[in-house]
Design an enzyme around this catalytic site. Structure first.
Site, PDB file in Angstrom:
ATOM      1  CE  LYS A 168       7.292  -5.592   6.044  1.00 50.26           C
ATOM      2  NZ  LYS A 168       5.835  -5.667   6.123  1.00 50.26           N
ATOM      3  CG  PHE A 199       9.074  -7.125  -6.653  1.00 50.43           C
ATOM      4  CD1 PHE A 199       8.516  -8.278  -6.067  1.00 50.43           C
ATOM      5  CD2 PHE A 199      10.398  -7.186  -7.044  1.00 50.43           C
ATOM      6  CE1 PHE A 199       9.264  -9.441  -5.886  1.00 50.43           C
ATOM      7  CE2 PHE A 199      11.144  -8.354  -6.887  1.00 50.43           C
ATOM      8  CZ  PHE A 199      10.575  -9.477  -6.304  1.00 50.43           C
ATOM      9  N   GLY A 244      -0.751   5.786   9.532  1.00 52.60           N
ATOM     10  CA  GLY A 244      -1.959   5.664   8.708  1.00 52.60           C
ATOM     11  C   GLY A 244      -2.832   6.908   8.770  1.00 52.60           C
ATOM     12  CB  ILE A 250      18.722  10.654  -9.448  1.00 52.85           C
ATOM     13  CG1 ILE A 250      17.606  11.242 -10.329  1.00 52.85           C
ATOM     14  CG2 ILE A 250      19.129   9.251  -9.900  1.00 52.85           C
ATOM     15  CD1 ILE A 250      18.014  11.443 -11.789  1.00 52.85           C
ATOM     16  CE1 TYR A 286       9.497  -2.579   5.330  1.00 51.22           C
ATOM     17  CE2 TYR A 286      10.582  -3.184   3.288  1.00 51.22           C
ATOM     18  CZ  TYR A 286       9.435  -3.034   4.026  1.00 51.22           C
ATOM     19  OH  TYR A 286       8.230  -3.350   3.465  1.00 51.22           O
ATOM     20  CB  SER A 319       9.297  -6.543   1.426  1.00 51.96           C
ATOM     21  OG  SER A 319      10.027  -5.638   0.650  1.00 51.96           O
TER      22      SER A 319
END
Ligand code: UFG
Length: 327
Positions: A143, A167, A35, A205, A139, A115
């Site tokens: 969650k 999202f 943070g 990408i 991850y 999430s």
């Protein structure tokens, strides 16, 4: 009083700003590992870790905390695949420590950052809260485990929660004073805008061989201020006696990586060089939300409904802060 863990992070700081603007008292609790103190603004701040139960209990008592909005977590899908232990320790064990402290301190309400990553590969249709939760990343798994803790803490101890399944959070506060800044940055829109600014030389990408309309991954981008508003509605719902529940937060429109790059080219007027690279482990092809449940039950009504507006608000922040917050 509301305690906001991770209130110096991206979604946390925007929620704190919204709470403050609505005259709701909050205290930010953040260890500042990811943070930024500059993002906290003019609200009480405690530098602390969610593993520090004593400090949590002291803070609960000092500020007469009755509810927690819990953002504190690591949040990079790619990193979670490379360093699962770090993610299980911080997100899962850290949340358990926070819940223990809440139990001991008599804090009963929790709004929690879950999430879309808890759903994993979902196919073409819109994802509802009842869609199967089969995370494809560590991850997402952390969650999901955090959601499971909360369900058990509610059943056993009556601690009520709302899990908000975001999202893709995007954009920045309309003032341009706070925005998205991760180090290293890995999220699509900031990376594209860094390429627009010349801070990096191109946007890579990650894969163009997914089963989608142009081969690149499709995501549902939702503005950060709309997310912040949902947290406040969820808190009010709990304080009015609402039962524990889960809500998706998205716009219901999916955009491919290539479409986001095109939008950013239009918004910024810059060329933005792009190169196709390999897939990133843990990425599902498509994640698009149905958010009908929170609209129906809590009257949530996202204000930013076009990708252009979302990218434009991010551009306002990034073009004024090309290197994020001052170190
Ligand atoms: N992508 C690229 N190049 C980049 C960065 C991202 O092609 O340089 C692609 C990714 O492969 C993905 C899409 O852009 O297909 C979006 O990637 P982000 O990293 O911006 O976001 P994710 O969808 O991976 O994850 C984000 C948050 C998670 C959250 C998840 C929910 O990081 O915390 O959305 O969908 F859980």
């Amino acid at each position: 009083m509301i305690l906001v863990t991770g209130g110096a992070g991206y979604i946390g700081s925007h929620t704190v700003r919204e709470l403050r603007d609505r005259g709701m008292d909050c205290v930010v609790y953040d260890n500042l590992v990811t943070g930024h103190i500059e993002a906290v603004g003019d609200v009480p701040f405690v530098k602390g870790d969610i593993f520090d139960k004593e400090l949590l209990l002291k803070t609960f008592a000092e500020y007469k905390v009755d509810s927690v909005v819990h953002f504190a977590a690591y949040s990079q899908v790619g990193e979670s695949m490379a360093h699962p232990a770090k993610y299980y320790r911080n997100n899962v064990a850290g949340t358990l420590s926070l819940l223990d402290a809440m139990l001991e301190g008599g804090v009963k309400y929790l709004v929690f950052s879950s999430s879309a990553a808890t759903y994993g590969e979902s196919g073409e249709g819109l994802i509802t809260e009842d869609s199967p939760q089969r995370p494809t990343s560590v991850y997402g798994q952390t969650k999901l485990m955090m959601e499971q803790f909360m369900a058990d803490f509610d059943r056993a101890y009556g601690m009520r929660y709302v899990a908000l399944r975001y999202f893709n959070a995007a954009g920045a506060h309309k003032s341009g004073e706070i925005g998205e800044a991760h180090d290293p940055e890995s999220h699509l829109i900031p990376v594209i805008l860094q390429a627009a600014l010349g801070v990096r030389d191109h946007i890579g990408i990650y894969g163009d061989d997914y089963p989608t309309r142009d081969g690149t991954c499709i995501r549902d981008y939702i503005h950060i201020t709309d997310l912040a508003d949902a947290h406040i509605r969820a808190l009010e719902y709990l304080k009015n006696g609402g039962k524990s529940t889960h809500y998706n937060l998205g716009n219901g429109n999916g955009f491919s990586v290539k479409e986001v790059i095109e939008t950013a080219r239009r918004v910024t007027g810059r060329a933005i060089p792009a190169r196709v690279e390999g897939r990133r482990p843990g990425d599902p092809a498509t994640l698009v939300a149905s958010s009908e449940k929170i609209k129906r039950e809590l009257g949530w009504d996202p204000q930013y409904d076009s990708l252009e507006e979302i990218v434009a608000s991010a551009w306002k922040w990034h073009s004024a802060h090309p290197h994020g917050y001052a170190k």
